[in-house]
Motif scaffolding. Structure first.
Motif, PDB file in Angstrom:
ATOM      1  N   TYR A  35       4.504   0.308  -9.440  1.00 49.22           N
ATOM      2  CA  TYR A  35       4.351  -1.056  -8.935  1.00 49.22           C
ATOM      3  C   TYR A  35       4.421  -2.082 -10.074  1.00 49.22           C
ATOM      4  O   TYR A  35       5.000  -3.149  -9.896  1.00 49.22           O
ATOM      5  CB  TYR A  35       3.060  -1.193  -8.129  1.00 49.22           C
ATOM      6  CG  TYR A  35       3.204  -0.679  -6.706  1.00 49.22           C
ATOM      7  CD1 TYR A  35       3.146  -1.534  -5.625  1.00 49.22           C
ATOM      8  CD2 TYR A  35       3.406   0.677  -6.460  1.00 49.22           C
ATOM      9  CE1 TYR A  35       3.280  -1.074  -4.323  1.00 49.22           C
ATOM     10  CE2 TYR A  35       3.546   1.155  -5.165  1.00 49.22           C
ATOM     11  CZ  TYR A  35       3.494   0.283  -4.099  1.00 49.22           C
ATOM     12  OH  TYR A  35       3.645   0.749  -2.818  1.00 49.22           O
ATOM     13  N   TRP A 120       6.778  -6.809  -4.364  1.00 44.75           N
ATOM     14  CA  TRP A 120       5.830  -5.826  -3.854  1.00 44.75           C
ATOM     15  C   TRP A 120       6.332  -5.229  -2.541  1.00 44.75           C
ATOM     16  O   TRP A 120       6.287  -4.016  -2.345  1.00 44.75           O
ATOM     17  CB  TRP A 120       4.453  -6.465  -3.648  1.00 44.75           C
ATOM     18  CG  TRP A 120       3.531  -5.549  -2.921  1.00 44.75           C
ATOM     19  CD1 TRP A 120       2.778  -4.544  -3.450  1.00 44.75           C
ATOM     20  CD2 TRP A 120       3.300  -5.523  -1.508  1.00 44.75           C
ATOM     21  NE1 TRP A 120       2.091  -3.891  -2.453  1.00 44.75           N
ATOM     22  CE2 TRP A 120       2.397  -4.473  -1.257  1.00 44.75           C
ATOM     23  CE3 TRP A 120       3.778  -6.284  -0.442  1.00 44.75           C
ATOM     24  CZ2 TRP A 120       1.954  -4.167   0.024  1.00 44.75           C
ATOM     25  CZ3 TRP A 120       3.338  -5.977   0.834  1.00 44.75           C
ATOM     26  CH2 TRP A 120       2.435  -4.929   1.052  1.00 44.75           C
ATOM     27  N   ARG A 121       6.828  -6.091  -1.641  1.00 40.54           N
ATOM     28  CA  ARG A 121       7.322  -5.590  -0.351  1.00 40.54           C
ATOM     29  C   ARG A 121       8.448  -4.570  -0.550  1.00 40.54           C
ATOM     30  O   ARG A 121       8.505  -3.557   0.144  1.00 40.54           O
ATOM     31  CB  ARG A 121       7.813  -6.734   0.534  1.00 40.54           C
ATOM     32  CG  ARG A 121       6.707  -7.572   1.106  1.00 40.54           C
ATOM     33  CD  ARG A 121       7.216  -8.531   2.186  1.00 40.54           C
ATOM     34  NE  ARG A 121       6.327  -9.639   2.412  1.00 40.54           N
ATOM     35  CZ  ARG A 121       5.173  -9.570   3.032  1.00 40.54           C
ATOM     36  NH1 ARG A 121       4.728  -8.431   3.474  1.00 40.54           N
ATOM     37  NH2 ARG A 121       4.430 -10.656   3.200  1.00 40.54           N
ATOM     38  N   ALA A 122       9.327  -4.828  -1.504  1.00 45.75           N
ATOM     39  CA  ALA A 122      10.445  -3.914  -1.759  1.00 45.75           C
ATOM     40  C   ALA A 122       9.957  -2.559  -2.271  1.00 45.75           C
ATOM     41  O   ALA A 122      10.386  -1.513  -1.777  1.00 45.75           O
ATOM     42  CB  ALA A 122      11.429  -4.550  -2.747  1.00 45.75           C
ATOM     43  N   GLN A 124       6.934  -1.344  -2.022  1.00 43.76           N
ATOM     44  CA  GLN A 124       6.089  -0.756  -0.978  1.00 43.76           C
ATOM     45  C   GLN A 124       6.965  -0.070   0.074  1.00 43.76           C
ATOM     46  O   GLN A 124       6.691   1.064   0.474  1.00 43.76           O
ATOM     47  CB  GLN A 124       5.214  -1.842  -0.333  1.00 43.76           C
ATOM     48  CG  GLN A 124       4.343  -1.376   0.796  1.00 43.76           C
ATOM     49  CD  GLN A 124       3.064  -0.696   0.350  1.00 43.76           C
ATOM     50  OE1 GLN A 124       2.863  -0.401  -0.822  1.00 43.76           O
ATOM     51  NE2 GLN A 124       2.198  -0.439   1.303  1.00 43.76           N
ATOM     52  N   ALA A 125       8.029  -0.733   0.518  1.00 50.49           N
ATOM     53  CA  ALA A 125       8.920  -0.155   1.528  1.00 50.49           C
ATOM     54  C   ALA A 125       9.575   1.123   1.007  1.00 50.49           C
ATOM     55  O   ALA A 125       9.661   2.130   1.726  1.00 50.49           O
ATOM     56  CB  ALA A 125       9.983  -1.174   1.948  1.00 50.49           C
ATOM     57  N   LYS A 126      10.024   1.094  -0.241  1.00 52.14           N
ATOM     58  CA  LYS A 126      10.662   2.270  -0.834  1.00 52.14           C
ATOM     59  C   LYS A 126       9.659   3.416  -0.957  1.00 52.14           C
ATOM     60  O   LYS A 126       9.960   4.560  -0.612  1.00 52.14           O
ATOM     61  CB  LYS A 126      11.247   1.899  -2.205  1.00 52.14           C
ATOM     62  CG  LYS A 126      11.771   3.062  -3.007  1.00 52.14           C
ATOM     63  CD  LYS A 126      13.086   3.576  -2.467  1.00 52.14           C
ATOM     64  CE  LYS A 126      13.704   4.579  -3.420  1.00 52.14           C
ATOM     65  NZ  LYS A 126      13.841   5.904  -2.858  1.00 52.14           N
ATOM     66  N   LEU A 128       6.843   3.914   0.719  1.00 62.07           N
ATOM     67  CA  LEU A 128       6.462   4.425   2.033  1.00 62.07           C
ATOM     68  C   LEU A 128       7.595   5.204   2.685  1.00 62.07           C
ATOM     69  O   LEU A 128       7.353   6.200   3.374  1.00 62.07           O
ATOM     70  CB  LEU A 128       5.998   3.293   2.947  1.00 62.07           C
ATOM     71  CG  LEU A 128       4.733   2.556   2.534  1.00 62.07           C
ATOM     72  CD1 LEU A 128       4.296   1.586   3.615  1.00 62.07           C
ATOM     73  CD2 LEU A 128       3.618   3.494   2.162  1.00 62.07           C
ATOM     74  N   SER A 129       8.821   4.776   2.445  1.00 55.65           N
ATOM     75  CA  SER A 129       9.969   5.501   2.975  1.00 55.65           C
ATOM     76  C   SER A 129      10.052   6.900   2.367  1.00 55.65           C
ATOM     77  O   SER A 129      10.267   7.882   3.073  1.00 55.65           O
ATOM     78  CB  SER A 129      11.254   4.718   2.685  1.00 55.65           C
ATOM     79  OG  SER A 129      12.380   5.470   3.057  1.00 55.65           O
ATOM     80  N   LYS A 133       6.139   7.032   6.564  1.00 47.62           N
ATOM     81  CA  LYS A 133       5.158   6.053   7.050  1.00 47.62           C
ATOM     82  C   LYS A 133       3.978   6.708   7.753  1.00 47.62           C
ATOM     83  O   LYS A 133       2.845   6.273   7.610  1.00 47.62           O
ATOM     84  CB  LYS A 133       5.824   5.029   7.964  1.00 47.62           C
ATOM     85  CG  LYS A 133       6.514   3.931   7.216  1.00 47.62           C
ATOM     86  CD  LYS A 133       6.859   2.779   8.119  1.00 47.62           C
ATOM     87  CE  LYS A 133       7.401   1.649   7.262  1.00 47.62           C
ATOM     88  NZ  LYS A 133       7.664   0.462   8.045  1.00 47.62           N
ATOM     89  N   TRP A 136       1.654   8.021   5.189  1.00 47.95           N
ATOM     90  CA  TRP A 136       0.894   6.946   4.546  1.00 47.95           C
ATOM     91  C   TRP A 136      -0.260   6.497   5.426  1.00 47.95           C
ATOM     92  O   TRP A 136      -1.372   6.291   4.952  1.00 47.95           O
ATOM     93  CB  TRP A 136       1.777   5.761   4.174  1.00 47.95           C
ATOM     94  CG  TRP A 136       0.970   4.596   3.695  1.00 47.95           C
ATOM     95  CD1 TRP A 136       0.889   3.367   4.245  1.00 47.95           C
ATOM     96  CD2 TRP A 136       0.076   4.573   2.566  1.00 47.95           C
ATOM     97  NE1 TRP A 136       0.003   2.572   3.545  1.00 47.95           N
ATOM     98  CE2 TRP A 136      -0.505   3.292   2.506  1.00 47.95           C
ATOM     99  CE3 TRP A 136      -0.292   5.516   1.619  1.00 47.95           C
ATOM    100  CZ2 TRP A 136      -1.427   2.929   1.526  1.00 47.95           C
ATOM    101  CZ3 TRP A 136      -1.217   5.147   0.645  1.00 47.95           C
ATOM    102  CH2 TRP A 136      -1.767   3.865   0.602  1.00 47.95           C
TER     103      TRP A 136
END
Length: 178
Positions: A35, A120-122, A124-126, A128-129, A133, A136
Motif C-alpha cells: 500500500y 488506495w482504491r486501485a 485495494q481492488a487489485k 481483493l481481486s 472478495k 476478504w
C-alpha cells in the motif's frame, strides 16, 4: 570475519514460528509495503492515510478517540500526529476544558487524501481481486474479532486496572460527539 553468537542450545524455540504476533506483524509489514508503494505518488504512507481518514470521518475528533479507533497507543499516536501536523496535513487544538485535544484536517490534508484515495482504491481492488472478495469478507470479520479479543485480553487479563474496552469494536468506529 567470524562472529561468535551466544549458545542457543539450551533454548526451546519449538513452536515460535507459529506465534500469532510474528505472523500478524510479518503479514502487516508486507501489506503495508504494498500500500505504501501504491500511495507514494500522493506523498503519504498507508499508516498516515489511516490516521487522516479517521480524522476526516470524525472531525473534530479527540486524540483519545483516534487512538481508540485505530488501536494505537498514545505515544505512537502523538508521534504520528506531530509528523502530520509538521507536514501541514492536520491541526491539533490546545487542550479543552476536559483536557482533551481535538484534531482536524487542514486544506492540505484534504488535498492529500483526495490524491491518496483513488490510489488506495486501485491497490485495494487489485489486492481483493487477488485474494478473492469472499475470502476478504471472512478474513476481515475474523480480524475484527481477533482485534477485539486482543484488546479485551490486554485490558482485562494483562492490565486489569485499565478497565474493559468496548465489547464490540464496531461501536468505537461509529461517529460520536467527543
Amino acid at each position: 570475519m567470524h562472529v561468535k553468537g551466544g549458545d542457543t542450545g539450551s533454548l526451546d524455540l519449538h513452536g515460535t514460528g507459529t506465534c500469532a504476533a510474528l505472523n500478524f506483524r510479518r503479514t502487516a509489514r508486507a501489506v503495508t509495503r504494498l500500500y505504501d508503494l501504491a500511495l507514494a505518488p500522493s506523498g503519504i504512507r498507508a499508516t498516515q492515510m489511516a490516521i487522516l481518514t479517521a480524522v476526516a470521518k470524525f472531525q473534530p475528533v479527540s486524540m483519545f478517540r483516534i487512538g481508540e479507533i485505530l488501536v494505537l497507543d498514545q505515544t505512537t499516536l502523538t508521534r504520528s500526529l506531530r509528523l502530520l501536523q509538521k507536514q501541514g496535513l492536520l491541526e491539533v487544538s490546545r487542550r479543552s476544558a476536559r483536557r482533551q485535544r481535538f484534531v482536524t484536517l487542514t486544506d492540505s490534508g484534504v488535498k492529500a487524501l483526495a490524491l491518496a484515495v483513488p490510489l488506495w482504491r486501485a491497490v485495494q481492488a487489485k489486492f481483493l481481486s487477488d485474494m478473492g472478495k469472499d475470502n476478504w469478507s471472512v478474513l476481515r470479520t475474523e480480524l475484527e474479532r481477533l482485534a477485539r479479543s486482543a484488546v479485551q485480553m490486554e485490558s482485562s487479563e494483562l492490565n486489569p486496572a485499565e478497565g474493559n474496552p468496548p465489547a464490540n469494536i464496531e461501536s468505537i468506529l461509529k461517529p460520536r460527539k467527543d
